[in-house]
Write a protein that holds these residues in place. Structure first.
Motif, mmCIF file in Angstrom:
data_model
loop_
_atom_site.group_PDB
_atom_site.id
_atom_site.type_symbol
_atom_site.label_atom_id
_atom_site.label_comp_id
_atom_site.label_asym_id
_atom_site.label_seq_id
_atom_site.Cartn_x
_atom_site.Cartn_y
_atom_site.Cartn_z
ATOM 1 N N HIS A 38 0.826 -1.208 0.000
ATOM 2 C CA HIS A 38 0.000 0.000 0.000
ATOM 3 C C HIS A 38 0.860 1.259 0.000
ATOM 4 O O HIS A 38 0.509 2.273 -0.599
ATOM 5 C CB HIS A 38 -0.939 0.004 1.207
ATOM 6 N N TRP A 90 -0.802 3.270 -3.166
ATOM 7 C CA TRP A 90 -1.916 4.161 -2.876
ATOM 8 C C TRP A 90 -1.711 5.076 -1.675
ATOM 9 O O TRP A 90 -2.478 6.026 -1.504
ATOM 10 C CB TRP A 90 -3.187 3.332 -2.656
ATOM 11 N N ASP A 91 -0.732 4.821 -0.859
ATOM 12 C CA ASP A 91 -0.560 5.583 0.381
ATOM 13 C C ASP A 91 0.917 5.943 0.575
ATOM 14 O O ASP A 91 1.554 5.509 1.553
ATOM 15 C CB ASP A 91 -1.086 4.762 1.562
ATOM 16 N N ILE A 100 -10.258 6.002 -2.416
ATOM 17 C CA ILE A 100 -9.227 5.185 -1.763
ATOM 18 C C ILE A 100 -9.519 5.098 -0.278
ATOM 19 O O ILE A 100 -9.653 6.128 0.400
ATOM 20 C CB ILE A 100 -7.824 5.780 -1.975
ATOM 21 N N ARG A 113 -7.738 4.060 2.962
ATOM 22 C CA ARG A 113 -6.347 3.822 3.333
ATOM 23 C C ARG A 113 -6.160 3.180 4.703
ATOM 24 O O ARG A 113 -5.018 3.022 5.145
ATOM 25 C CB ARG A 113 -5.581 5.149 3.300
ATOM 26 N N SER A 162 -4.726 -0.663 1.767
ATOM 27 C CA SER A 162 -5.598 0.224 0.981
ATOM 28 C C SER A 162 -6.534 -0.593 0.091
ATOM 29 O O SER A 162 -6.129 -1.601 -0.493
ATOM 30 C CB SER A 162 -4.764 1.166 0.103
#
Length: 599
Positions: free
Chosen positions: A206, A210-211, A252, A254, A527
């Motif tokens: 993740h 995405w993070d 998203i 998270r 995520s």
């Protein structure tokens, strides 16, 4: 299954009584209402089992009512919470129902008005020297105003399977109103009509996707930099330039977390929304598993009258697994039964010779000949002794599903990727992930309710070593190409608003980079990305801590993700229940919908 009882909930009860005790008693007497006599133990069996029918958490509740006159026997009643007009309509037709049931079962029946209906064919009572009905008193049914339910003792004249069919046919005299009431309760009214789950077996990082954590120490943040998206203030990894341009369609989450760090139990928790009984990779599916969200969506579709040619739940190209030796539990029918297993492709849709076998009639076989053969087979089966076993039921379920797919002919067309233009196939990517995503779109168009496309094979995203090179060179490019193409294609065809697309893995990966330049398992934070199907895009839900190790704000569980999915589909995840292997009613999800996501 000797001694079983079938229950069908309507306004009044059919209660088994002994005619010797009830003879001469008025139909609505205090004795007939309050003191029903259970069938003798010899005909119920030493350890009777009970069957429940038409279970619905919205309309009924379960109660066990023990009777003191037989310690080994219990009646299980399905009681209505309220009396409905449809039940009163059913009451008026009960005498006719009793007559039909008596004729079909070969038993004597008595309505609440005292009318006796003799069995069809040779009448055992008429040829007996005993008083009428005493020779068949073990199978005597009397209508009384006792409880709000039906109960029908198992008769030696009919098998359990035949009794199920019999009840369905007999109840058809007043089913239309009853069915309308049930549909009014269960008919889904959500924005989403179908779901595509992109599952990345092995658990992507993740932090690297995405993070991103650009301010974390170098030994934690990795080598990838964050980039801006088309939504102000939201940044994702430089590995995802296509998704950055589509951020307005994405949401998203998270802060998804659970506690199982092994692949199979982690995948179970992610797809089922509940923990497996142990945290282990060395597990396989069983018929006691809780069902996954895909299985439940297919089950709900069938319950609501699904009749499309394609299966309601499909997995492509291969099932969830760890090293292919251990299949992930939950993805099959589990406690719902084999007839709710998904259709698993088990093939590479990008192969030059790809074709799903046995979806068409064999050469020279016509539809009429096939139907004649099926009718002949049905006649043979009905005349043969019934085999009451789980294996026999599973074989019947497989045969019925196969016959339906072959007869429809439309299923073969949905699986035929050669019907797609080369430009479309190239857009998705000429690899198994891309063609699986394309197949998912075709299946949704054909009517499937849930399609899982597994980015595998096996746990290919398990980057314990060389994490950054594997993500950059091998894993992310084909994944992102297929993902972006799917979203665009659905949008262009007007299907994105009615199709929920979910991107996930079984857990996240450690913030700390190990000695092999990899990241290890980390279920404490991950995520999940959602798009379409009524999801409000262009936002981030939750915030992880400074290094992406734990949720800092708005922690979310897999069950919350599932509750959100059911909300988009229009199902009440708390009120709708299914039955576990041990007979307990289980909610669709124990989580809470993420209200910020719902448009």
């Amino acid at each position: 299954m000797c001694g079983s009882v079938l229950f069908f909930p309507i306004d009044r009860a059919l209660v088994a009584v002994n005619p010797k005790e009830s003879a001469g008693a008025p139909a609505h007497s205090k004795t007939s209402r309050r003191q029903p006599t259970l069938l003798p133990r010899a005909h119920l069996g030493r350890a009777p089992q009970w069957e429940r029918g038409l279970q619905s958490a919205e309309a009924m509740q379960y109660r066990n009512l023990p009777y003191p006159n037989d310690a080994d026997c219990r009646w299980t009643f399905l009681r209505r919470k309220r009396r409905a007009p449809v039940a009163r309509e059913a009451e008026k037709k009960c005498p006719r129902l009793a007559c039909e049931l008596g004729r079909r079962l070969g038993a004597c029946w008595k309505t609440r008005t005292g009318t006796v209906h003799e069995p069809a064919g040779e009448d055992a009572c008429a040829t007996s020297e005993q008083p009428p009905h005493s020779c068949c008193h073990q199978h005597f049914i009397c209508y009384h105003s006792v409880m709000s339910n039906w109960c029908l003792p198992h008769s030696p004249f009919v098998s359990r399977r035949d009794a199920l069919g019999l009840m369905g046919g007999a109840l058809a005299t007043f089913t239309p109103a009853w069915a309308r009431a049930a549909n009014a309760i269960h008919k889904p009214n959500g924005t989403a009509k179908a779901v595509i789950l992109i599952f990345n077996d092995g658990a992507p990082s993740h932090i690297d996707l995405w993070d991103p954590k650009p301010d974390a120490p170098s030994e934690l943040r990795g080598i990838f930099s964050p980039i801006k998206t088309n939504v102000t203030g939201i940044h994702i990894s430089e590995l995802l330039p296509r998704m950055a341009k589509r951020m307005d369609k994405l949401a998203i989450v998270r802060t998804v977390h659970h506690k199982h760090s092994s692949h199979n139990s982690g995948m179970y928790w992610a797809t089922v929304g509940r923990p497996y009984r142990m945290d282990s990779t060395l597990i396989n599916p069983t018929r006691t598993d809780f069902p996954s969200i895909g299985t439940l969506t297919g089950w709900l579709a069938r319950r609501d009258g699904y009749s499309k040619a394609v299966p309601p739940y499909v997995i492509t190209p291969e099932p969830h697994c760890d090293s292919r030796a251990y299949l992930t539990p939950g993805q099959f029918g589990g406690c719902l039964g084999v007839h709710h297993d998904p259709f698993v492709l088990n093939a590479d849709p990008n192969a030059a010779d790809f074709k799903v076998k046995n979806l068409n009639l064999s050469e020279g076989m016509t539809q009429s000949r096939f139907k004649e053969r099926m009718n002949l087979l049905g006649g043979i089966k009905s005349a043969a002794p019934q085999i009451n076993s789980d294996s026999a039921s599973e074989i019947d379920a497989f045969n019925e599903r196969a016959a339906f797919l072959v007869q429809s002919g439309n299923a073969a067309d949905a699986f035929d990727l050669s019907k797609e233009p080369d430009s479309v196939r190239e857009r998705y990517g000429r690899h198994r992930w891309g063609q699986s995503h394309l197949l998912a779109r075709r299946l949704i168009e054909a009517g499937s309710k849930f399609v899982t496309t597994v980015n595998g094979p096996s746990i290919i995203w398990d980057t314990h070593n060389d994490n950054f090179n594997r993500l950059k060179d091998k894993l992310v490019p084909p994944m992102e190409q297929a993902y972006a193409a799917l979203l665009d294609d659905l949008d262009e065809r007007g299907l994105l608003d009615s199709t929920l697309v979910i991107w996930m893995g079984e857990f996240g990966r450690t913030p700390k980079i190990n000695k092999d330049v990899g990241r290890d398992h980390w279920p404490a934070c991950a995520s999940v990305v959602l798009a379409g199907g009524g999801i409000r895009g262009g936002q981030v839900i939750g915030k992880s801590d400074a290094i992406g190790a734990y949720p800092l704000e708005r922690a979310v569980s897999p069950a919350d993700i599932h509750a959100t999915v059911f909300a988009t589909l229009g199902y009440d995840h708390e009120r709708i229940t299914y039955q576990s292997a041990d007979g307990r009613p289980i909610q669709l999800s124990d989580g809470k919908p993420i209200r910020e996501l719902l448009a």
